[in-house]
Design an enzyme around this catalytic site. Sequence first.
Site, PDB file in Angstrom:
ATOM      1  N   GLU A  26       1.042  -1.157  -0.012  1.00  0.00           N
ATOM      2  CA  GLU A  26       0.181   0.008  -0.071  1.00  0.00           C
ATOM      3  C   GLU A  26       0.814   1.208   0.153  1.00  0.00           C
ATOM      4  OE1 GLU A  26      -3.220   1.703   3.239  1.00  0.00           O
ATOM      5  OE2 GLU A  26      -1.919   0.202   3.745  1.00  0.00           O
ATOM      6  N   ASP A  67      13.593  -1.766  13.795  1.00  0.00           N
ATOM      7  CA  ASP A  67      14.396  -0.863  13.300  1.00  0.00           C
ATOM      8  C   ASP A  67      13.734   0.494  13.317  1.00  0.00           C
ATOM      9  OD1 ASP A  67      16.322   0.055  11.928  1.00  0.00           O
ATOM     10  OD2 ASP A  67      15.960  -0.902   9.997  1.00  0.00           O
TER      11      ASP A  67
HETATM   12  P1  ADP Z   1      14.741   0.916   2.174  1.00  0.00           P
HETATM   13  O1  ADP Z   1      14.405  -0.415   2.651  1.00  0.00           O
HETATM   14  O2  ADP Z   1      15.333   1.010   1.206  1.00  0.00           O
HETATM   15  O3  ADP Z   1      15.513   1.564   3.645  1.00  0.00           O
HETATM   16  P2  ADP Z   1      12.168   2.058   3.417  1.00  0.00           P
HETATM   17  O4  ADP Z   1      11.141   1.153   3.338  1.00  0.00           O
HETATM   18  O5  ADP Z   1      13.013   2.584   4.510  1.00  0.00           O
HETATM   19  O6  ADP Z   1      13.452   1.811   2.236  1.00  0.00           O
HETATM   20  O7  ADP Z   1      11.514   3.441   2.596  1.00  0.00           O
HETATM   21  C1  ADP Z   1      12.225   4.546   2.302  1.00  0.00           C
HETATM   22  C2  ADP Z   1      11.252   5.738   2.530  1.00  0.00           C
HETATM   23  O8  ADP Z   1      10.104   5.577   1.531  1.00  0.00           O
HETATM   24  C3  ADP Z   1      10.690   5.628   3.928  1.00  0.00           C
HETATM   25  O9  ADP Z   1      11.370   6.354   4.709  1.00  0.00           O
HETATM   26  C4  ADP Z   1       9.333   6.271   3.682  1.00  0.00           C
HETATM   27  O10 ADP Z   1       9.439   7.756   3.808  1.00  0.00           O
HETATM   28  C5  ADP Z   1       9.022   6.185   2.093  1.00  0.00           C
HETATM   29  N1  ADP Z   1       8.092   4.905   2.029  1.00  0.00           N
HETATM   30  C6  ADP Z   1       8.310   3.743   2.590  1.00  0.00           C
HETATM   31  N2  ADP Z   1       7.341   2.920   2.534  1.00  0.00           N
HETATM   32  C7  ADP Z   1       6.132   3.665   2.066  1.00  0.00           C
HETATM   33  C8  ADP Z   1       4.910   3.448   1.593  1.00  0.00           C
HETATM   34  N3  ADP Z   1       4.313   1.949   1.727  1.00  0.00           N
HETATM   35  N4  ADP Z   1       4.321   4.435   1.048  1.00  0.00           N
HETATM   36  C9  ADP Z   1       4.791   5.722   0.908  1.00  0.00           C
HETATM   37  N5  ADP Z   1       5.901   5.863   1.165  1.00  0.00           N
HETATM   38  C10 ADP Z   1       6.659   4.954   1.799  1.00  0.00           C
END
Ligand code: ADP
Length: 290
Positions: A94, A195
């Site tokens: 999502e 985390d």
């Molecule tokens: P990585 O695994 O590369 O560290 P993250 O899952 O931490 O990536 O996601 C990076 C950034 O993207 C997050 O800090 C957030 O701001 C944004 N983000 C992550 N998941 C979502 C989502 N489902 N919808 C919108 N933005 C997201």
Amino acid sequence: MTLWQHIAARIGEATGSNFRPQPPHHLGGGCINTALRLADGDQEWFIKINTADRPAMFEAEAEGLATMAKTGTIRVPRPLLTGTYDGQSFIVMEYIASGGSGAGSQAAGEQLAAMHRHTAEHFGWHRDNTIGATHQPNDWRDTWIDFWREQRLGFQLDLAASNGYAYLKRLGEPLLERFPSLIDHDPQPSLLHGDLWGGNISSDREGRPVTFDPAVYYGDREADLAMTELFGGFEREFYAAYQTAWPLDPGYAVRKTLYNLYHVLNHTNLFGCGYAGQTQRMMERLLAEC
Ligand code: ADP
């Protein structure tokens, strides 16, 4: 068919809809993966992409998100699917647009405490996952001390030695023996985000807290709280609300350093010597405590 076209077709199958998105919008901000947003007029999805050897990482992430979502406490993106295609692996979840302030707010403190009330019989999880890009073992243990010794600090110390930081392993090993005096309380195995640094918490358009990118397992809830303090700390309202909902045990200040040592060691293993000095200072401080 390109990767994003393949992913769009999979989304269409999984949702039973005719999903015909615009070309992807590349998002910045991730530490480990490439992130995309795929949307048509009706649906929008958040996609992370990595190399083909990473499907287990995304499967574990999807399961972690689903486990957290099931608690109905702090909001997380609902996972839709994972897969591999054309030499790459991916996860689809999502899309949650960021909104007003709210990260680290009172609601986040209350909701995190409520999630921590979801407990297991033992410490660990039924599968391994990833912390940053590092493998995170989660073999079940009956005691928290054994879990933190074998599955967390001991594992990272071995990794440090194989990455050329044998002196950190030598310094850290006596700590493993002294856990009984450092971890002098009796935590429950709480469901943890795993985390929870500031980059993994935000708020949705309605201002409700949202957390991303968990590395879930069942452990001492103080490990989640400790990580919120590692890179600057959340808002005061967050801690006040958490403490009201479920006060922490005395002695948290010392355990906090021990729990954050895991993450700082992991940073040393991932990003190199910039973090080795901090790791060493934390170990010395803990050795002086016991
Ligand atoms: P990585 O695994 O590369 O560290 P993250 O899952 O931490 O990536 O996601 C990076 C950034 O993207 C997050 O800090 C957030 O701001 C944004 N983000 C992550 N998941 C979502 C989502 N489902 N919808 C919108 N933005 C997201």
